[in-house]
Design an enzyme around this catalytic site. Structure first.
Site, mmCIF file in Angstrom:
data_model
loop_
_atom_site.group_PDB
_atom_site.id
_atom_site.type_symbol
_atom_site.label_atom_id
_atom_site.label_comp_id
_atom_site.label_asym_id
_atom_site.label_seq_id
_atom_site.Cartn_x
_atom_site.Cartn_y
_atom_site.Cartn_z
ATOM 1 N N PRO A 88 39.877 39.160 38.034
ATOM 2 C CG PRO A 88 39.023 40.177 36.114
ATOM 3 C CD PRO A 88 39.224 40.379 37.581
ATOM 4 C CD GLU A 115 37.017 47.916 33.137
ATOM 5 O OE1 GLU A 115 35.943 47.618 32.602
ATOM 6 O OE2 GLU A 115 38.083 47.355 32.872
ATOM 7 N NE ARG A 158 31.461 19.752 47.821
ATOM 8 C CZ ARG A 158 32.418 18.815 47.736
ATOM 9 N NH1 ARG A 158 33.686 19.171 47.840
ATOM 10 N NH2 ARG A 158 32.097 17.542 47.569
ATOM 11 C CG ASP A 173 35.719 16.863 46.971
ATOM 12 O OD1 ASP A 173 35.873 17.832 47.728
ATOM 13 O OD2 ASP A 173 34.616 16.383 46.676
HETATM 14 N N1 LIG Z 1 37.159 35.869 40.489
HETATM 15 C C1 LIG Z 1 36.975 36.323 39.438
HETATM 16 C C2 LIG Z 1 36.746 36.745 38.105
HETATM 17 C C3 LIG Z 1 36.249 37.941 37.577
HETATM 18 C C4 LIG Z 1 35.892 39.213 38.234
HETATM 19 C C5 LIG Z 1 35.993 39.345 39.625
HETATM 20 C C6 LIG Z 1 35.740 40.563 40.221
HETATM 21 C C7 LIG Z 1 35.378 41.660 39.438
HETATM 22 C C8 LIG Z 1 35.114 43.027 39.711
HETATM 23 C C9 LIG Z 1 34.816 43.649 38.507
HETATM 24 N N2 LIG Z 1 34.911 42.717 37.529
HETATM 25 C C10 LIG Z 1 34.664 42.990 36.117
HETATM 26 C C11 LIG Z 1 35.901 43.291 35.374
HETATM 27 C C12 LIG Z 1 35.803 43.339 34.009
HETATM 28 C C13 LIG Z 1 36.926 43.697 33.250
HETATM 29 C C14 LIG Z 1 38.114 43.976 33.879
HETATM 30 C C15 LIG Z 1 39.276 44.426 33.056
HETATM 31 N N3 LIG Z 1 40.270 43.393 32.753
HETATM 32 C C16 LIG Z 1 39.685 42.084 32.481
HETATM 33 C C17 LIG Z 1 40.794 41.101 32.078
HETATM 34 O O1 LIG Z 1 41.520 41.619 30.976
HETATM 35 C C18 LIG Z 1 42.133 42.886 31.238
HETATM 36 C C19 LIG Z 1 41.090 43.898 31.655
HETATM 37 C C20 LIG Z 1 38.224 43.885 35.244
HETATM 38 C C21 LIG Z 1 37.086 43.554 36.006
HETATM 39 C C22 LIG Z 1 35.250 41.505 38.057
HETATM 40 C C23 LIG Z 1 35.498 40.297 37.443
HETATM 41 N N4 LIG Z 1 36.202 37.805 36.233
HETATM 42 N N5 LIG Z 1 36.632 36.575 35.923
HETATM 43 C C24 LIG Z 1 36.982 35.904 37.024
HETATM 44 N N6 LIG Z 1 37.490 34.614 37.055
#
Ligand SMILES: N#Cc1c(-c2ccc3ccn(Cc4ccc(CN5CCOCC5)cc4)c3c2)n[nH]c1N
Length: 243
Positions: A88, A115, A158, A173
């Site tokens: 994220p 996380e 793609r 695209d």
């Molecule tokens: N690409 C992509 C992703 C991902 C993604 C990608 C990879 C992983 C690995 C674990 N998780 C879950 C997870 C949940 C919570 C948290 C904490 N934080 C979140 C934000 O606020 C602060 C705290 C971290 C990680 C993932 C999520 N989410 N959204 C995207 N665009």
């Protein structure tokens, strides 16, 4: 292109072997290998996570397991790999990113859960001069990296030569000219009292092109004014500005 994916849920990546992507694999345009991270655990419980230093919610994925997994998977092929870490907190993954990565020989995706992955895994890879991109597919929070990998692999594959039946489709695209694409129509000419715009049946290709460009500008202005503001100076001609 070789694509490796490391995950604790290999089944999540099964869709990559379906439809267009499955055909690209069968045609030898893509080699895909999905690896179960737990292969590199050494304890009876196959633990891949632990509590975060400094406290806080949830668990963090342990560096030892990831370090051994990355070393082993990288060693499977001598081609240089771009290591992609969905998170994220990553830089935005965009069409330009997909375009850039489509020229790579090898992509290695690491799917975190909980996380996320201990930061030292990325730091260790970078200090070994490996290319590591931490990217996000959008401003929302998923439960893990697998869905993001499905999105990114589809967007990249793609674009590979020979994958799309009609290469012009990728060239036109959305985002490739900085605008959203306009509405599309097919038969019947009238459906539930709704008619296809006359201009599209006129056969006048100049008028059709102008109409499509106007609809793209209109839709972009309405839905993504940020894209319009980001267009380079010379991207709009006088006819566009008159719109
Ligand atoms: N690409 C992509 C992703 C991902 C993604 C990608 C990879 C992983 C690995 C674990 N998780 C879950 C997870 C949940 C919570 C948290 C904490 N934080 C979140 C934000 O606020 C602060 C705290 C971290 C990680 C993932 C999520 N989410 N959204 C995207 N665009």
């Amino acid at each position: 292109m070789r694509i490796d994916v490391i995950t604790i849920f290999p089944g999540y990546l099964a869709p990559l072997r379906e439809a267009l992507l499955g055909r690209a694999i069968s045609a030898g345009l893509v080699d895909l290998a999905v690896h179960d991270l737990r292969t590199w655990t050494r304890d009876v419980h196959q633990a891949v996570d632990d509590a975060p230093y400094g406290g806080g919610p949830g668990m963090v994925m342990r560096p030892q397991v990831w370090g051994e997994a990355l070393d082993a998977v990288l060693a499977l092929d001598e081609r240089p790999a771009r290591i992609v870490v969905p998170t994220p907190a990553g830089r935005p993954f965009t069409q330009a990113t997909a375009q850039a990565w489509s020229g790579d020989e090898r992509l290695l995706f690491t799917c975190g859960r909980y996380e996320g992955i201990d930061q030292r895994v990325v730091d260790d890879a970078r200090r070994r001069d490996l290319t590591v991109d931490e990217v996000s597919i959008g401003d929302y929070v998923l439960v893990g990296g697998e869905v993001a990998v499905l999105v990114m692999v589809e967007a990249v594959v793609r674009l590979l030569p020979g994958v799309l039946g009609n290469p012009a489709s990728a060239e036109q695209d959305s985002f490739s000219d900085g605008l959203l694409e306009g509405p599309a129509f097919t038969r019947p000419e009238v459906w539930r009292g709704l008619a296809v715009p006359d201009v599209l049946r006129s056969g006048n290709h100049a008028k059709i092109a102008r109409w499509r460009r106007d609809r793209a500008l209109e839709r972009t202005a309405e839905r993504r004014p940020d894209l319009l503001a980001a267009l380079p100076e010379d991207a709009l001609d006088d006819a566009d500005r008159a719109f």
